[in-house]
Design a protein around this motif. Structure first.
Motif, PDB file in Angstrom:
ATOM      1  N   VAL A 165       1.714  19.833  58.455  1.00 50.01           N
ATOM      2  CA  VAL A 165       2.752  20.550  59.450  1.00 50.01           C
ATOM      3  C   VAL A 165       3.264  21.867  58.719  1.00 50.01           C
ATOM      4  CG1 VAL A 165       5.131  20.294  60.551  1.00 50.01           C
ATOM      5  CG2 VAL A 165       3.559  18.132  60.328  1.00 50.01           C
ATOM      6  N   GLY A 166       3.593  22.178  57.598  1.00 52.55           N
ATOM      7  CA  GLY A 166       4.053  23.304  57.042  1.00 52.55           C
ATOM      8  C   GLY A 166       4.921  22.841  56.028  1.00 52.55           C
ATOM      9  N   GLU A 167       5.741  23.991  55.445  1.00 47.99           N
ATOM     10  CA  GLU A 167       6.541  24.162  54.351  1.00 47.99           C
ATOM     11  C   GLU A 167       7.781  24.412  54.707  1.00 47.99           C
ATOM     12  OE1 GLU A 167       6.321  25.988  50.013  1.00 47.99           O
ATOM     13  OE2 GLU A 167       6.818  27.502  51.409  1.00 47.99           O
ATOM     14  N   TYR A 168       8.785  23.509  54.730  1.00 51.92           N
ATOM     15  CA  TYR A 168      10.342  23.490  55.070  1.00 51.92           C
ATOM     16  C   TYR A 168      11.133  24.145  54.065  1.00 51.92           C
ATOM     17  CZ  TYR A 168       9.163  21.117  59.396  1.00 51.92           C
ATOM     18  OH  TYR A 168       8.679  20.266  60.407  1.00 51.92           O
ATOM     19  N   ASP A 169      11.481  25.423  54.295  1.00 50.08           N
ATOM     20  CA  ASP A 169      12.444  26.278  52.995  1.00 50.08           C
ATOM     21  C   ASP A 169      13.789  26.145  53.834  1.00 50.08           C
ATOM     22  OD1 ASP A 169      13.331  27.504  51.239  1.00 50.08           O
ATOM     23  OD2 ASP A 169      11.948  29.562  51.840  1.00 50.08           O
ATOM     24  N   GLY A 170      14.674  25.473  53.047  1.00 44.34           N
ATOM     25  CA  GLY A 170      15.860  25.332  53.468  1.00 44.34           C
ATOM     26  C   GLY A 170      16.961  24.551  52.675  1.00 44.34           C
ATOM     27  N   THR A 171      17.799  23.914  53.217  1.00 49.86           N
ATOM     28  CA  THR A 171      18.524  22.748  52.503  1.00 49.86           C
ATOM     29  C   THR A 171      17.794  21.473  52.648  1.00 49.86           C
ATOM     30  OG1 THR A 171      20.149  22.274  54.343  1.00 49.86           O
ATOM     31  CG2 THR A 171      20.636  23.823  52.936  1.00 49.86           C
ATOM     32  N   GLY A 172      16.910  21.242  53.382  1.00 51.73           N
ATOM     33  CA  GLY A 172      16.282  20.006  53.590  1.00 51.73           C
ATOM     34  C   GLY A 172      15.643  19.761  54.812  1.00 51.73           C
ATOM     35  N   LEU A 173      15.517  18.613  55.184  1.00 50.20           N
ATOM     36  CA  LEU A 173      15.150  18.213  56.791  1.00 50.20           C
ATOM     37  C   LEU A 173      15.680  16.681  56.744  1.00 50.20           C
ATOM     38  CD1 LEU A 173      12.516  16.148  56.534  1.00 50.20           C
ATOM     39  CD2 LEU A 173      11.181  18.029  55.920  1.00 50.20           C
ATOM     40  N   ALA A 174      15.404  16.486  58.316  1.00 44.29           N
ATOM     41  CA  ALA A 174      16.012  15.067  58.653  1.00 44.29           C
ATOM     42  C   ALA A 174      14.583  14.475  59.428  1.00 44.29           C
ATOM     43  CB  ALA A 174      17.225  15.237  59.496  1.00 44.29           C
ATOM     44  N   VAL A 175      14.363  13.323  59.511  1.00 41.60           N
ATOM     45  CA  VAL A 175      13.487  12.715  60.482  1.00 41.60           C
ATOM     46  C   VAL A 175      14.295  11.681  61.242  1.00 41.60           C
ATOM     47  CG1 VAL A 175      11.492  11.262  60.716  1.00 41.60           C
ATOM     48  CG2 VAL A 175      11.511  12.803  58.827  1.00 41.60           C
ATOM     49  N   ALA A 176      14.405  11.728  62.425  1.00 37.38           N
ATOM     50  CA  ALA A 176      15.532  11.047  63.334  1.00 37.38           C
ATOM     51  C   ALA A 176      14.803  10.153  64.323  1.00 37.38           C
ATOM     52  CB  ALA A 176      16.520  11.987  63.901  1.00 37.38           C
ATOM     53  N   THR A 177      15.403   9.098  64.704  1.00 35.13           N
ATOM     54  CA  THR A 177      14.927   8.264  65.577  1.00 35.13           C
ATOM     55  C   THR A 177      15.654   8.903  66.896  1.00 35.13           C
ATOM     56  OG1 THR A 177      16.744   6.823  65.793  1.00 35.13           O
ATOM     57  CG2 THR A 177      14.691   6.444  64.214  1.00 35.13           C
ATOM     58  N   PRO A 178      15.444   8.435  68.301  1.00 36.11           N
ATOM     59  CA  PRO A 178      16.124   8.934  69.386  1.00 36.11           C
ATOM     60  C   PRO A 178      17.512   8.417  69.229  1.00 36.11           C
ATOM     61  CG  PRO A 178      13.916   7.843  70.135  1.00 36.11           C
ATOM     62  CD  PRO A 178      14.053   7.703  68.535  1.00 36.11           C
ATOM     63  N   THR A 179      18.084   7.247  68.682  1.00 36.95           N
ATOM     64  CA  THR A 179      19.250   7.163  68.501  1.00 36.95           C
ATOM     65  C   THR A 179      19.831   7.916  67.667  1.00 36.95           C
ATOM     66  OG1 THR A 179      18.844   4.442  68.832  1.00 36.95           O
ATOM     67  CG2 THR A 179      20.855   5.183  67.594  1.00 36.95           C
ATOM     68  N   GLY A 180      19.271   8.578  66.581  1.00 43.90           N
ATOM     69  CA  GLY A 180      19.929   9.322  65.534  1.00 43.90           C
ATOM     70  C   GLY A 180      20.016  10.767  66.061  1.00 43.90           C
ATOM     71  N   SER A 181      19.314  11.039  67.232  1.00 43.93           N
ATOM     72  CA  SER A 181      19.185  12.613  67.622  1.00 43.93           C
ATOM     73  C   SER A 181      20.607  12.997  67.848  1.00 43.93           C
ATOM     74  CB  SER A 181      18.377  12.628  68.959  1.00 43.93           C
ATOM     75  OG  SER A 181      19.119  12.006  69.967  1.00 43.93           O
ATOM     76  N   THR A 182      21.699  12.310  67.954  1.00 43.83           N
ATOM     77  CA  THR A 182      22.841  12.909  68.250  1.00 43.83           C
ATOM     78  C   THR A 182      23.688  13.031  67.287  1.00 43.83           C
ATOM     79  OG1 THR A 182      23.622  10.464  68.731  1.00 43.83           O
ATOM     80  CG2 THR A 182      23.064  11.736  70.643  1.00 43.83           C
ATOM     81  N   GLY A 183      23.058  12.834  66.052  1.00 39.82           N
ATOM     82  CA  GLY A 183      23.896  13.109  64.734  1.00 39.82           C
ATOM     83  C   GLY A 183      23.453  14.491  64.086  1.00 39.82           C
ATOM     84  N   ILE A 184      22.787  14.171  62.755  1.00 38.09           N
ATOM     85  CA  ILE A 184      22.420  15.090  62.172  1.00 38.09           C
ATOM     86  C   ILE A 184      21.391  15.990  62.799  1.00 38.09           C
ATOM     87  CG2 ILE A 184      21.090  15.803  60.003  1.00 38.09           C
ATOM     88  CD1 ILE A 184      23.712  14.868  59.306  1.00 38.09           C
ATOM     89  N   SER A 185      20.511  15.439  63.519  1.00 32.40           N
ATOM     90  CA  SER A 185      19.571  16.277  64.460  1.00 32.40           C
ATOM     91  C   SER A 185      20.384  17.283  65.221  1.00 32.40           C
ATOM     92  CB  SER A 185      18.693  15.217  65.160  1.00 32.40           C
ATOM     93  OG  SER A 185      17.682  16.002  66.026  1.00 32.40           O
ATOM     94  N   PRO A 191      16.824  18.535  69.626  1.00 32.33           N
ATOM     95  CA  PRO A 191      16.906  18.030  70.888  1.00 32.33           C
ATOM     96  C   PRO A 191      17.500  16.564  71.065  1.00 32.33           C
ATOM     97  CG  PRO A 191      14.678  17.629  70.283  1.00 32.33           C
ATOM     98  CD  PRO A 191      15.290  18.257  69.303  1.00 32.33           C
ATOM     99  N   ILE A 192      18.393  16.069  72.123  1.00 33.05           N
ATOM    100  CA  ILE A 192      19.031  15.014  72.054  1.00 33.05           C
ATOM    101  C   ILE A 192      17.804  13.967  73.035  1.00 33.05           C
ATOM    102  CG2 ILE A 192      20.914  13.717  73.418  1.00 33.05           C
ATOM    103  CD1 ILE A 192      22.756  16.146  73.004  1.00 33.05           C
ATOM    104  N   HIS A 193      17.853  12.779  72.595  1.00 31.96           N
ATOM    105  CA  HIS A 193      17.025  11.859  73.294  1.00 31.96           C
ATOM    106  C   HIS A 193      17.619  11.082  73.801  1.00 31.96           C
ATOM    107  CE1 HIS A 193      12.889  12.798  71.032  1.00 31.96           C
ATOM    108  NE2 HIS A 193      13.994  13.518  70.488  1.00 31.96           N
ATOM    109  N   ARG A 194      17.250  10.599  75.051  1.00 28.61           N
ATOM    110  CA  ARG A 194      18.023   9.139  75.695  1.00 28.61           C
ATOM    111  C   ARG A 194      17.321   8.027  74.999  1.00 28.61           C
ATOM    112  NH1 ARG A 194      16.860   5.930  80.253  1.00 28.61           N
ATOM    113  NH2 ARG A 194      19.162   4.928  81.038  1.00 28.61           N
ATOM    114  N   PRO A 195      18.091   7.328  74.214  1.00 25.79           N
ATOM    115  CA  PRO A 195      17.407   6.440  73.328  1.00 25.79           C
ATOM    116  C   PRO A 195      16.978   4.985  73.643  1.00 25.79           C
ATOM    117  CG  PRO A 195      19.645   6.213  72.907  1.00 25.79           C
ATOM    118  CD  PRO A 195      19.693   7.232  73.915  1.00 25.79           C
TER     119      PRO A 195
END
Length: 568
Positions: A165-185, A191-195
């Motif tokens: 995918v590539g190199e992520y240069d920053g404070t980090g990354l998050a891998v979120a589920t649709p439920t978790g899309s309304t938090g850190i993501s 984007p917000i997912h309807r979970p």
């Protein structure tokens, strides 16, 4: 779909958070369970439920607290496939949407089988010897420096399956589920997912230094690998699992095999109301709107009672699939016949309880008759005929050829039928005058005209006469041991004719509607039209594609004459 199954709840396990409002909710819950004859066990949040969970399918999980308590409930109940309902005594709760004041009404809806179940995608993560499951997100981020002026970014290489995918240069990354899309993501402009029943994962950069790096959405079966260029912290669901990663460590993330089953009632706020009220989402303005009536009508239950009964029967039949499959697996594992018999009895009554509870809740004035001797006589012109487990002998021996059969009769005429085969997840349905369907596909009988080109299915053949007279005259005679399935296979062209020596009304009522609507001819052995007699013990049935029917009847009558001659 499995909301109907909740009508069989007998045990409730509640995980409770500390606090005065939670204590009030527990007292109300205890009173309600006592009044409804259910068993209640409570554990404090952070305590394992192992000592109170007996492994029974008839268990409902409840959390009393906020989203933190609810996440703890998911952690404990989801691996056990226990549905979970959250009662909100927190402050800013997004996952938990039932207020304490609605506790009794919401639970009553649940045990009446009127609630629904959201299947929430979870994620599974492995890293540095840790294996964990989460419903919100995994964060991989730079370790906070001891000196606040030191470097605060990290580089992470990300792969989706085998693709870089590539190199992520920053404070980090998050891998979120649709439920978790309304938090850190969401905080990182994801984007917000309807979970609800949404199976996907998203990769979201955190405080990236590259303006072109945007969130990426992948399917839940994608294997995401994150490779650390230096030490990093990994947190699952906000720190419920936490591990320190070292240079070149690999974090592997994919969708978990099990979902979190979240119970939803009419007392819950819907997703978009929660987004609007809790997160200040501006798309709604000051109030929610309704669809124009001409559009909304498409989403409402059909006005016609037969149509609504058809929808109910399909839902009820599918809702017993999971418990029947689970118990069927236990039958296959049992060594002793007596233990198997107990499991089969449990399966019969569990399936029957789910289906009859659903019918009684929706149509309390209707008659109900079932193979397991449930009988509700109200004087209605409508009667439900139910076989909660057709093919019991097959089921008891670990054979997959069994089915659930649900029919609705108007007067004594079957007008709607549903047959569901749990092991193959096949659903046959029909309404009188509207054709027959397997899943969503229209079905018809075969058009073969010659007996010697036809395949036949036989029911119980006590003296072997049917097999004797037809096996060599056709392409073969098969017996599956489930009359409802025999008729469905006739309807969808898997056989050309069916003969049943010994049928009961609940065995064949649903299959009769389905076969007739597919174009089958159904008679008794004398050639008279087959009718459902709800008070009659036994009936013979001959079903065919119509073209070979006369030939079969002639041979059956000739066989009967030979038997009478021999007997005399």
């Amino acid at each position: 779909m499995r909301g109907r199954r909740l009508s069989t709840v007998e045990d409730i396990i509640a995980i409770t958070s500390p606090g005065e409002e939670s204590d009030v909710a527990v007292d109300r819950l205890r009173t309600w369970t006592e009044e409804n004859g259910l068993r209640l066990k409570t554990v404090d949040v952070g305590t394992s439920i192992d000592d109170v969970y007996a492994g029974e399918m008839e268990t409902l999980g409840i959390t009393i607290g906020g989203d933190g308590t609810f996440l703890e409930g998911i952690k404990q109940f989801a691996p056990r496939n226990v549905p979970l309902l959250g009662i909100n005594t927190g402050t800013l709760a997004f996952l938990v949407r039932v207020a304490v004041d609605d506790l009794e009404a919401a639970l009553t809806e649940v045990v009446q089988g009127r609630s629904t179940i959201d299947n929430r995608q979870q994620l599974a993560v492995e890293a540095n010897g840790v294996e964990a499951t989460g419903i919100n997100d995994v964060m991989v981020q730079h370790v906070p420096p001891d000196d606040p002026v030191d470097r605060k970014i990290t580089k992470l290489d990300v792969f989706a399956d085998s693709q870089y995918v590539g190199e992520y240069d920053g404070t980090g990354l998050a891998v979120a589920t649709p439920t978790g899309s309304t938090g850190i993501s969401l905080s990182a402009n994801g984007p917000i997912h309807r979970p609800t029943n949404n199976s996907s994962l998203e990769i979201v950069p955190l405080h990236t230094h590259q303006i072109g790096v945007r969130p990426v959405i992948v399917s839940e079966d994608t294997t995401i690998r994150v490779v650390c260029s230096e030490d990093a912290d990994m947190l699952v669901d906000g720190g419920r699992h936490h591990v320190r990663l070292e240079t070149d460590d690999v974090v592997t993330i994919t969708g978990a095999q099990s979902t979190a089953d979240i119970v939803r009632t009419s007392y819950d706020d819907d997703f978009f109301t929660a987004v609007s009220e809790l997160l200040g989402w501006g798309a709604r303005g000051s109030e929610a709107k309704s669809l124009p009536r001409t559009v909304a009508a498409d989403d409402d239950e059909p006005e016609d009672m037969i149509e609504r009964a058809h929808s109910l029967a399909k839902e009820a039949a599918r809702s017993v699939g999971d418990p029947l499959r689970e118990l069927h697996g236990r039958v296959e594992a049992e060594e002793f016949k007596t233990d198997k018999a107990d499991i089969v009895t449990e399966a019969d009554y569990l399936s029957e309880n789910i289906i009859t509870t659903a019918i009684e809740n929706e149509y309390p004035a209707h008659n109900i008759r079932s193979e397991e001797h449930v009988s509700v006589e109200s004087g209605s012109t409508y009667t439900w005929l139910i076989d909660p487990l057709d093919g019991t002998g097959n089921y008891a021996n670990g054979n997959p050829n069994y089915a659930v059969s649900i029919a609705l009769l108007e007067e004594d005429v079957p007008v709607m039928g549903v047959v569901y085969a749990p092991e193959t997840d096949e659903l046959w349905t029909a309404i009188e005058g509207q054709g027959a369907y397997k899943d969503d596909n229209r079905i018809t009988t075969t058009d073969r005209t010659e007996l010697d080109e036809s395949m036949l299915i036989s029911g119980y053949d006590p003296d072997g006469s049917f097999l004797t007279h037809f096996y060599n005259e056709t392409r073969g005679v098969r017996r599956l041991g489930a009359a409802a399935l025999h008729l469905c296979y006739l309807a969808n062209g898997s056989t050309d004719a069916v003969w049943e020596y010994d049928t009961h009304p609940w065995d064949v009522a649903a299959g009769v509607v389905i076969a007739k609507e597919a174009g089958a001819t159904l008679t008794d052995t004398s050639g008279d039209p087959f009718e459902i007699y709800t008070e009659k013990d036994r009936q013979e049935l001959v079903g065919s594609n119509g073209h070979i029917h006369g030939d079969i009847i002639d041979r059956l009558q000739h066989s009967e004459q030979l038997r009478n001659t021999i007997d005399n």
